[in-house]
Each structure stands twice: as structure tokens, then as C-alpha cells.
Design a protein around this motif. Sequence first.
Motif, PDB file in Angstrom:
ATOM      1  N   LYS A 130       0.922  -1.312  -0.205  1.00 16.26           N
ATOM      2  CA  LYS A 130      -0.059  -0.041  -0.153  1.00 16.26           C
ATOM      3  C   LYS A 130       0.901   1.223   0.137  1.00 16.26           C
ATOM      4  O   LYS A 130       1.843   1.263   0.949  1.00 16.26           O
ATOM      5  CB  LYS A 130      -0.913  -0.126   1.223  1.00 16.26           C
ATOM      6  CG  LYS A 130      -1.828  -1.127   1.397  1.00 16.26           C
ATOM      7  CD  LYS A 130      -3.105  -0.831   0.518  1.00 16.26           C
ATOM      8  CE  LYS A 130      -4.087  -2.159   1.056  1.00 16.26           C
ATOM      9  NZ  LYS A 130      -5.115  -1.979   0.191  1.00 16.26           N
ATOM     10  N   SER A 159      11.215 -10.001  -2.310  1.00 17.91           N
ATOM     11  CA  SER A 159      10.234  -8.848  -1.864  1.00 17.91           C
ATOM     12  C   SER A 159      11.083  -8.182  -0.854  1.00 17.91           C
ATOM     13  O   SER A 159      10.783  -6.927  -0.417  1.00 17.91           O
ATOM     14  CB  SER A 159       8.998  -9.408  -1.517  1.00 17.91           C
ATOM     15  OG  SER A 159       8.091  -8.434  -0.852  1.00 17.91           O
ATOM     16  N   GLN A 162       3.297   1.021  -7.840  1.00 31.05           N
ATOM     17  CA  GLN A 162       2.301   0.214  -7.842  1.00 31.05           C
ATOM     18  C   GLN A 162       1.424   0.547  -9.029  1.00 31.05           C
ATOM     19  O   GLN A 162       0.857   1.725  -8.882  1.00 31.05           O
ATOM     20  CB  GLN A 162       1.463  -0.226  -6.606  1.00 31.05           C
ATOM     21  CG  GLN A 162       0.816  -1.441  -6.915  1.00 31.05           C
ATOM     22  CD  GLN A 162       0.105  -1.825  -5.240  1.00 31.05           C
ATOM     23  OE1 GLN A 162       0.556  -1.421  -4.371  1.00 31.05           O
ATOM     24  NE2 GLN A 162      -0.713  -2.878  -5.546  1.00 31.05           N
ATOM     25  N   GLU A 163       1.128  -0.154  -9.783  1.00 23.68           N
ATOM     26  CA  GLU A 163       0.210  -0.032 -10.927  1.00 23.68           C
ATOM     27  C   GLU A 163      -0.947  -1.226 -10.981  1.00 23.68           C
ATOM     28  O   GLU A 163      -0.521  -1.888 -11.468  1.00 23.68           O
ATOM     29  CB  GLU A 163       0.875   0.248 -12.311  1.00 23.68           C
ATOM     30  CG  GLU A 163      -0.031   0.524 -13.214  1.00 23.68           C
ATOM     31  CD  GLU A 163       0.775   1.026 -14.743  1.00 23.68           C
ATOM     32  OE1 GLU A 163       0.699   0.355 -15.768  1.00 23.68           O
ATOM     33  OE2 GLU A 163       1.695   1.862 -14.510  1.00 23.68           O
ATOM     34  N   GLY A 164      -2.108  -0.971 -10.423  1.00 22.07           N
ATOM     35  CA  GLY A 164      -2.923  -2.216 -10.121  1.00 22.07           C
ATOM     36  C   GLY A 164      -2.409  -3.148  -9.372  1.00 22.07           C
ATOM     37  O   GLY A 164      -2.073  -2.597  -8.234  1.00 22.07           O
ATOM     38  N   THR A 165      -2.179  -4.380  -9.812  1.00 19.22           N
ATOM     39  CA  THR A 165      -1.687  -5.291  -9.018  1.00 19.22           C
ATOM     40  C   THR A 165      -0.053  -5.500  -9.387  1.00 19.22           C
ATOM     41  O   THR A 165       0.392  -6.465  -8.729  1.00 19.22           O
ATOM     42  CB  THR A 165      -2.363  -6.836  -9.249  1.00 19.22           C
ATOM     43  OG1 THR A 165      -2.289  -6.902 -10.812  1.00 19.22           O
ATOM     44  CG2 THR A 165      -3.767  -6.728  -9.022  1.00 19.22           C
ATOM     45  N   ARG A 166       0.374  -4.887 -10.108  1.00 22.33           N
ATOM     46  CA  ARG A 166       1.792  -4.893 -10.454  1.00 22.33           C
ATOM     47  C   ARG A 166       2.566  -3.868  -9.760  1.00 22.33           C
ATOM     48  O   ARG A 166       2.286  -2.934  -9.683  1.00 22.33           O
ATOM     49  CB  ARG A 166       1.835  -4.957 -11.970  1.00 22.33           C
ATOM     50  CG  ARG A 166       1.410  -5.882 -12.742  1.00 22.33           C
ATOM     51  CD  ARG A 166       1.848  -5.797 -14.167  1.00 22.33           C
ATOM     52  NE  ARG A 166       3.110  -6.332 -14.220  1.00 22.33           N
ATOM     53  CZ  ARG A 166       3.783  -5.868 -15.220  1.00 22.33           C
ATOM     54  NH1 ARG A 166       3.152  -5.055 -16.423  1.00 22.33           N
ATOM     55  NH2 ARG A 166       5.222  -6.161 -15.598  1.00 22.33           N
ATOM     56  N   CYS A 167       3.874  -4.309  -9.566  1.00 19.97           N
ATOM     57  CA  CYS A 167       4.792  -3.344  -8.784  1.00 19.97           C
ATOM     58  C   CYS A 167       5.855  -3.203  -9.665  1.00 19.97           C
ATOM     59  O   CYS A 167       6.451  -4.195 -10.494  1.00 19.97           O
ATOM     60  CB  CYS A 167       5.354  -3.995  -7.456  1.00 19.97           C
ATOM     61  SG  CYS A 167       4.015  -3.812  -6.124  1.00 19.97           S
TER      62      CYS A 167
END
Length: 117
Positions: free
Chosen positions: A2, A54, A70-75
Motif C-alpha cells: 500500500k 520482496s 504500484q500500478e494495479g496489481t503490478r509493482c
Amino acid sequence: MKHAQHPDPGEMTLIGVMAALSDPIRVGLVRVLADGLERGWGELRAPVAKSTLSHHLRVLRDAGVTRTRQEGTRCFVELRRSDLEARFPGLLNAVLDAAINDHVGAQVGLSDGSTGA
């Protein structure tokens, strides 16, 4: 993840950056990111579990070495080269040169099989 927090350049500490660069996997990640391109986490390959990768990426981010988005579910992650150079002139180049000469982090690469600088 987040809304990742990134330290401002003035908040970066030499001890924090050096501690983040004290692990060969993290040095390898920096070598891969040294080309200046933003990379998706899924593009990064290291001989560790995804959860450990991670963790290494979080250590680099928390020290100010990288920026994560973060873009949607991708980092995505990129090296904060200009911020590091402004705060600690010459440090990143010295670390990268030594890492290349000593083959530190050479086991880290990209999903297409290429490795760091």
C-alpha cells in the motif's frame, strides 16, 4: 503493498544506504537496475524465494536506494541514481564498479536471462 513510503534525499543516511548494500542479492538488484530502466518485480530473477526477494526490494526502498511504484496489481522498481548521486557523490559508481570487479550480485538478473552491468 500500500502506497510505498520513500525517504526524501535529505533523509537518506550513509549507514542506511550502506546497510542496504551489504547483501549480495541487493547489490545484484542494484546492478540490474543500474541501466536506468524501471522494471516490474516479475522481471527480476534471483536465487531466493519470492518472499525473500520482496524483503530485499523493501530494504532497498526503505533506505532510499530504489523507488517502487504500484500500478494495479503490478509493482515496478527503479534505481534512485540521481538522488543517491546528489546525496552521496560517487558512492553508487564506486559500489557498482567494485561489485562488477568482484562479481558481487552476478547471480541476479532479468527473466530474459540478462544480468546486471
